[in-house]
Design a protein around this motif. Structure first.
Motif, PDB file in Angstrom:
ATOM      1  N   VAL A 185      13.912 -14.187 -22.167  1.00  0.00           N
ATOM      2  CA  VAL A 185      13.332 -13.030 -21.560  1.00  0.00           C
ATOM      3  C   VAL A 185      14.089 -11.758 -21.320  1.00  0.00           C
ATOM      4  O   VAL A 185      15.320 -11.715 -21.111  1.00  0.00           O
ATOM      5  N   ILE A 186      13.303 -10.896 -21.767  1.00  0.00           N
ATOM      6  CA  ILE A 186      14.062  -9.402 -21.661  1.00  0.00           C
ATOM      7  C   ILE A 186      13.410  -8.548 -20.307  1.00  0.00           C
ATOM      8  O   ILE A 186      12.222  -8.414 -20.232  1.00  0.00           O
ATOM      9  N   HIS A 187      14.457  -8.133 -19.524  1.00  0.00           N
ATOM     10  CA  HIS A 187      13.954  -7.412 -18.343  1.00  0.00           C
ATOM     11  C   HIS A 187      14.314  -5.813 -18.693  1.00  0.00           C
ATOM     12  O   HIS A 187      15.223  -5.594 -19.099  1.00  0.00           O
ATOM     13  N   THR A 188      13.321  -5.069 -17.985  1.00  0.00           N
ATOM     14  CA  THR A 188      13.151  -3.718 -18.092  1.00  0.00           C
ATOM     15  C   THR A 188      13.217  -3.005 -17.100  1.00  0.00           C
ATOM     16  O   THR A 188      12.172  -3.551 -16.224  1.00  0.00           O
ATOM     17  N   PRO A 189      13.318  -1.660 -16.597  1.00  0.00           N
ATOM     18  CA  PRO A 189      12.718  -1.245 -15.565  1.00  0.00           C
ATOM     19  C   PRO A 189      11.325  -1.078 -15.480  1.00  0.00           C
ATOM     20  O   PRO A 189      10.721  -0.392 -16.117  1.00  0.00           O
ATOM     21  N   GLY A 190      10.801  -2.143 -14.455  1.00  0.00           N
ATOM     22  CA  GLY A 190       9.289  -2.144 -14.301  1.00  0.00           C
ATOM     23  C   GLY A 190       8.617  -3.144 -14.958  1.00  0.00           C
ATOM     24  O   GLY A 190       7.298  -3.287 -14.800  1.00  0.00           O
TER      25      GLY A 190
END
Length: 342
Positions: A185-190
């Motif tokens: 899983v890649i988390h980015t701002p938003g």
């Protein structure tokens, strides 16, 4: 100066004529400023404690001998400036020598990063790519990541144990080793993006209100921070997903997905593409805004395949191919009919 030509000079793959022009540029204020900036970045890199132990290994290579011999005995006719001058030759060669050396150090430092990954998985690890630099990473599970300029990625604490999570700011290309028991899983701002067995590109610039995902292999799912994973949108090869963080919407299209990877190969390809779609894609890739002096221009179709070294080159190729003109101010571009510029 064409920066692609400068990069070829550093890689020693340019012609003697091109090298002469580059060295001549280095003797001018703009070229000196560029080289000084690159040297400052590289000197900072050499101060990295992880890289210092590698210096003896790199210095002993044949490359270093070649650089030293070049400084001691400059060729009579190679790398001369167009005017035949050798002004600042030794300063230039010494500067270029350091840049070449650091280019090699970066390769070794990335290798060191890759091999240290299994040892530091118990705590978060942050990797950064400098300006005008790409960084290649290989994680402990075999997943490969290529960071674009100024991008950074944090590998989560305990990566690979029961789950695989990273946090991205900027742009990166992923080749993920799929494992159903340990989701990637890649988390980015938003927003968040989950691998379902794939290779894909993610762009999440901190100054923009959107997240972009282009899928080349396999499948991914993506959702905003205000959604549950059950509400995720799935993308398959050839699809592009655009998350508008302000409107909280997700758009999916299938237009020229490979162009979103052009930051790696500097190549764009369009096949009978309407100018309005071309402009929309270029706005996403280069953070530009487009307008038209005449609505009819939107319906012009573009067919071309080219490599570029700058945004300006892209605009020039499009305008010349379609026999139109353009006006640019900062990040705003207006397409205009030929010979009617204001």
């Amino acid at each position: 100066m064409d920066l692609e030509k400068v990069e070829r000079f550093f890689r020693n793959t340019c012609s003697a004529e091109e090298a002469g022009k580059v060295l001549d540029w280095f003797s001018k204020p703009e070229g000196k400023a560029f080289l000084k900036k690159k040297l400052d970045q590289d000197i900072d890199l050499l101060k990295d404690e992880r890289i210092t132990p590698l210096m003896s290994e790199i210095r002993s290579e044949k490359m270093w001998d070649t650089i030293e011999s070049g400084i001691e005995a400059p060729p009579a006719d190679r790398y001369l400036t167009p005017s035949g001058r050798k002004s600042n030759y030794y300063w230039q060669v010494a500067a270029v020598a350091l840049v070449v050396l650091v280019s090699s150090v970066v390769v070794f430092s990335n290798w060191a990063d890759m091999n240290q990954q299994s040892q530091v998985a118990e705590q978060p690890v942050l990797y950064k790519a400098g300006e005008d630099q790409h960084k290649l990473l290989s994680l402990s599970d075999g997943t490969k990541i290529r960071l674009n300029s100024n991008a950074q990625i944090q590998i989560s604490e305990g990566y690979g144990r029961s789950e695989r999570e990273v946090t991205l700011t900027g742009e990166a290309y992923f080749e993920v080793i799929h494992d159903e028991t340990r989701p990637f899983v890649i988390h980015t701002p938003g927003a968040s993006i989950k691998d379902l067995g794939t290779a894909f590109n993610v762009k999440a610039d901190p100054d923009e209100d959107n997240v972009q995902v282009a899928v080349t292999e396999g499948k991914v799912s993506m959702w905003t921070e205000r959604q549950n994973e059950e509400e995720a949108t799935e993308l398959v090869p050839g699809q592009f997903g655009y998350i508008d963080l302000e409107q909280r919407t997700i758009q999916v299209d299938e237009f020229g997905v490979n162009n979103y990877l052009s930051w790696m190969n500097k190549r764009l390809e369009f096949n009978e593409a309407p100018l309005d779609k071309v402009s929309l894609q270029l706005s996403r890739i280069f953070d530009l805004s487009f307008n038209y002096s005449d609505e009819e221009l939107k319906r012009l179709t573009l067919s071309t395949d080219f490599q570029y070294g700058s945004v300006e080159k892209v605009l020039e190729v499009v305008s010349m191919t379609l026999h139109i003109d353009y006006e640019r101010k900062d990040n705003s571009v207006i397409w205009v009919k030929d010979n009617v510029k204001s």
